[in-house]
Enzyme design. Structure first.
Site, PDB file in Angstrom:
ATOM      1  N   ARG A  29       0.825  -1.208   0.000  1.00  0.00           N
ATOM      2  CA  ARG A  29       0.000   0.000   0.000  1.00  0.00           C
ATOM      3  C   ARG A  29       0.863   1.264   0.000  1.00  0.00           C
ATOM      4  O   ARG A  29       0.508   2.262  -0.626  1.00  0.00           O
ATOM      5  CB  ARG A  29      -0.969   0.015   1.198  1.00  0.00           C
ATOM      6  N   GLU A  68       2.033   1.660  -3.437  1.00  0.00           N
ATOM      7  CA  GLU A  68       0.926   2.176  -4.252  1.00  0.00           C
ATOM      8  C   GLU A  68       0.733   3.676  -4.040  1.00  0.00           C
ATOM      9  O   GLU A  68       0.443   4.411  -4.992  1.00  0.00           O
ATOM     10  CB  GLU A  68      -0.361   1.420  -3.914  1.00  0.00           C
ATOM     11  N   SER A  99      14.895  14.847   2.471  1.00  0.00           N
ATOM     12  CA  SER A  99      15.906  13.866   2.865  1.00  0.00           C
ATOM     13  C   SER A  99      15.249  12.620   3.474  1.00  0.00           C
ATOM     14  O   SER A  99      14.287  12.720   4.231  1.00  0.00           O
ATOM     15  CB  SER A  99      16.861  14.466   3.895  1.00  0.00           C
TER      16      SER A  99
END
Lengths: 146, 146, 146, 146, 146, 146, 146, 146, 146, 146
Positions: C87, C90, C113
């Site tokens: 997830r 995604e 960063s």
């Protein structure tokens, strides 16, 4: 003796002796990056270099022999994920084509050798944050025509 | 204006003007590698830098605007096959782990920044064959703990 | 001691002691996500942190030493298939370019960063279903020009 | 109208109008990250949202219609090479397993939804360097047993 | 106890007891597909479920504990080559986009959850050749806007 | 006429006519998923089916001919990144081996055909959130021995 | 008993008995290619077949049981590099599309089954060099419409 | 003339003439599979073959010339996803090692040539479902020792 | 005896005997490259060759038998990273298409066999740096038409 | 002028002039393989070479200029599928490690240069089938130590 075992043997011995790569640099008369390459099986030692290192780290004959083998080199065909190593891959991604353009402009058609090549690492102390300084020197090889 | 078109426009103009990256270095007060990165859409110019380059290469407003965009960077997720670029990938393959070991020993846990970073290329004349000298300087970033 | 063994040793000890990451957070004065990163060999402890954790989990000297190594980080070059981890991949797939656009608009050319970086996880109780709240804080690094 | 064309149309119009995502946030009553996702074809607008955005950016009927399509989402099955986007992939590489461990400990077996999900970006001014602050909120979905 | 060992332990015990997944379905009050998922470390059991299964298969405490872990799920990032599994991948290849079109038309922008999800397998006897009947039920999750 | 053009032609015509796949289902006497597969060039129509669809969508002779071609099928060799399609890939990742175990136990060595196969999609209204119900029916093909 | 061990056990026993696949063909009443597939865990034996083979090769009960398992099939998702196997991949590369065109022309939309399938290998003696003759027979499966 | 254009030209002409590959087989005195290979740019015609085909399909001089080029062959380095073509890949996955074992046993160390090779396709009518019969004949090439 | 073990056994024995491949060339009457291929399991020996090598290296019966097996050949489907091996891959990358053009021009449509093939390596002494001279000889195989 | 256009221009002109690479070899005083490499944008010509080739093929100034560019080299990161080119990849797969062993034994640690490198192709007439003879000559580059 397999390469990975040799690598572990070398790092364990170096730790037990309390030696840094910089100490081995003095001892062997070779740059610490090259010595680290030897530790990872990316370089091969001459007989006397292997002996010297063997004495410093109290290695057995097998390990001293293994240091002189011609290893299968390279990490393998991959995009690295360790952040320190990845940054060098990113430099290649971002500045690879610019480097190609500048080197061709300065030298013509050819490459910088990765064999007749050396590199070293310096620490630059800086109050705004220390800097890593890396310098590389590689022979320019012009493309042969035939 | 798409990046690839911009790159072609810039290289064509530079050729027609008979300029080298070294000439643009003088003109812009920026290193030739950084300027080449700008040509390949791997860096973005400030307004005045874009104007100055625009005057030197007689670029139109579109191109001058495009030089100031924040580009999508990188060659893409691949092993390069151009021999000049590949050699840098090979240096990473062969000397990546040794570099990691030496940098950690000198600096502790962290990385060399590829953002707060500069590099340049020098030609070393050598009767046995000229050498490419590359020096890189990157800020060391220690891993933050929290 | 290899990293995977260390990970197993740590999780086994934590389970036997009946400790949660939240308990270790109190004990070490470090965030539970960072401590979990240490468990998976993605972070390295200072000597006193390793000692404190060693006492809490009754680790031997080998494990305490291993906690202070500088590990090879990253899951490897892959698309993750575990649904919880996927997830996040995604989110990067769907919201990566939008994030890039918004960050560039707010900050200019540069990156957030992943080294000078921290994150934490909170549970938000909600009658329609609890929510996971993740907050990340990373230093903005502007691209250096040279 | 193809997605890439729509994306270009939207960015061009936004630039010509001199609008920032933050301005569109006020206008539409939606977060700027969600609006940027709409620009990249990663979200779909309701009819009234499309109309409102259409008026603000002087879009034609085709573009307003295209904003309401259900797009094919995702960057594609790849490791990103743009440094800004890569850092999020690296966070997943380095902190993915630790996040999994902490979320499971707090919530049990399940995932954070990437659909019932929102995120936003804040700029934290800091004399030592500004920081990017990202917060994500996703519904916890426990694994159904049957 | 590693997942692969647990899987082997469970299959061996099931075979020695002469039990089918259908028998375990009756015993545990859970669908056979979910139980098979538990065998392959793709689901986690509650304490009482693990105990019940442990009694049925005469498992030791280690295995009963391991059934309650939150496993790393998924076969890995690959195109499957086992013909039975490949056919499901092919269904996705051939009917994936059509499914997307039909689901969006019926439900709007969103997805079928693979977490709040169940499936089962029935055998349809047919003189022209038996048929496999699979039914899936997943909660529709509409894309959240924010 | 290339497949992608045909797909666009069909979707545009369907939209202009204000037809849903469910309407075409009534018209053609074929399931809406199959019709959507035809739209994406994943199925081929008989002459009368192509004519009927051609009349409904006012297609020209070229498009009617193209509907009867035997297309090159499949999305290509990839892990999908669209979230709706990915969830089906994830189901295969998580429940692929369990399905294999249950199907083999019920039917013996063989596969569920993806050719002598049909599937449909139903919307289940549910106050706690609507559910997608998918049912698949494929002929069991036992492995031939010879 | 793991598949690879079973494969080794079978090949070792076959060698010690001095049997060829052709001999096993006579013994089992199955084609030698199918028997070789059984050796490599690509097919599963009925109880009586496993017993017969077990007697011929003096296998123990474990191995006889393992021959009746439903294996995970396929070499894995790769381009083969063994020259003998690669040539079949090359035939697919070069003649795959032509085969598709000819089969569709002769049979319509559908596939040749790889499950209701058999193949055999004959040696054709030829003074200009012996020839390998392979014949395959697979059921044609027309695409179901629904 | 590019290969893909040539392929389209040939298929269009063949359709307009109402010719089947079987008709071209009679006309050219070459097998229909080989002719289909020529259509897809996987084989090259002699001058007289190209002329004959040119007359039959009323091709122009460019196309007749293009039929005699030595094409770049192969579909590319991929796992095919078209179901008809995939089944041949699956046969290789499942029966590749068994074929290797049987061919080596019959012929010794070497390969079946994919160059000195022919194949054809027959339709076997069968009341239980027609069958595709494919026969391949390739010269055995023993490994040279030197 | 597994291939990798055989390779190690052979190299260890060769080293202990102080033999070079050139010595084995004299002994076996086979080229040193072919013998090295045998060492790496890329070629198979006849019974008398295996015996002769067995006596020279004092191998046991198992190893002598293993030398006569028909091995699974090839390094695997990868881009090599060892620099020495990579250079041959690079030659293919850079000169592969040119070689194809020249060979087709000289020989027509077909390939150079990699089976009816031999190669050898010579050292050319040169004051400007020694040169590696490699010569390959492979039978030309014209594409069969049928 | 893009590389692919240049390649097409060159091949078309060469065909119209009825020239073979062997003719160009005489004309330019360069080997035909090198000239073919120039045609495919894998080598760059000096000004006089470009002029000479330009006169022979009646090229315009753009093409003559393009012949002198420093091209991006290599076919890309792939396993080739054209059978003629693949055989060279297979030679690398099968004989790559043996070559490494023999070259290291003859020369020590280092590589054969692919830059200071030449190759040529000869046709050996043979009543049993003509043979392709390829000879390569590359400078040996010993690994530098530093």
């Amino acid at each position: 003796m397999h390469q990975q075992q040799l690598t572990e043997t070398l790092f364990t011995a170096k730790k037990q002796k309390g030696l840094r790569f910089a100490d081995l640099e003095t001892l062997l008369g070779r740059d610490e990056v090259w010595i680290a390459a030897l530790f990872y099986g990316q370089a091969s030692a001459a007989a006397d270099e292997a002996e010297k290192l063997g004495r410093a780290l109290e290695l057995d004959a097998d390990a001293i022999g293994a240091l002189q083998e011609f290893p299968l080199k390279g990490l393998g065909p991959m995009v690295p994920t360790d952040p320190l190593i990845y940054r060098f891959y990113e430099i290649l991604q971002v500045y690879g084509m610019p480097l190609k353009a500048v080197i061709h402009e300065k030298f013509g058609d050819g490459i910088m050798s990765a064999i007749d090549f050396s590199m070293n690492v310096e620490k630059e102390t800086d109050p705004k944050g220390d800097r890593v300084h890396i310098s590389m020197s590689g022979k320019f090889l012009p493309y042969k025509k035939w």
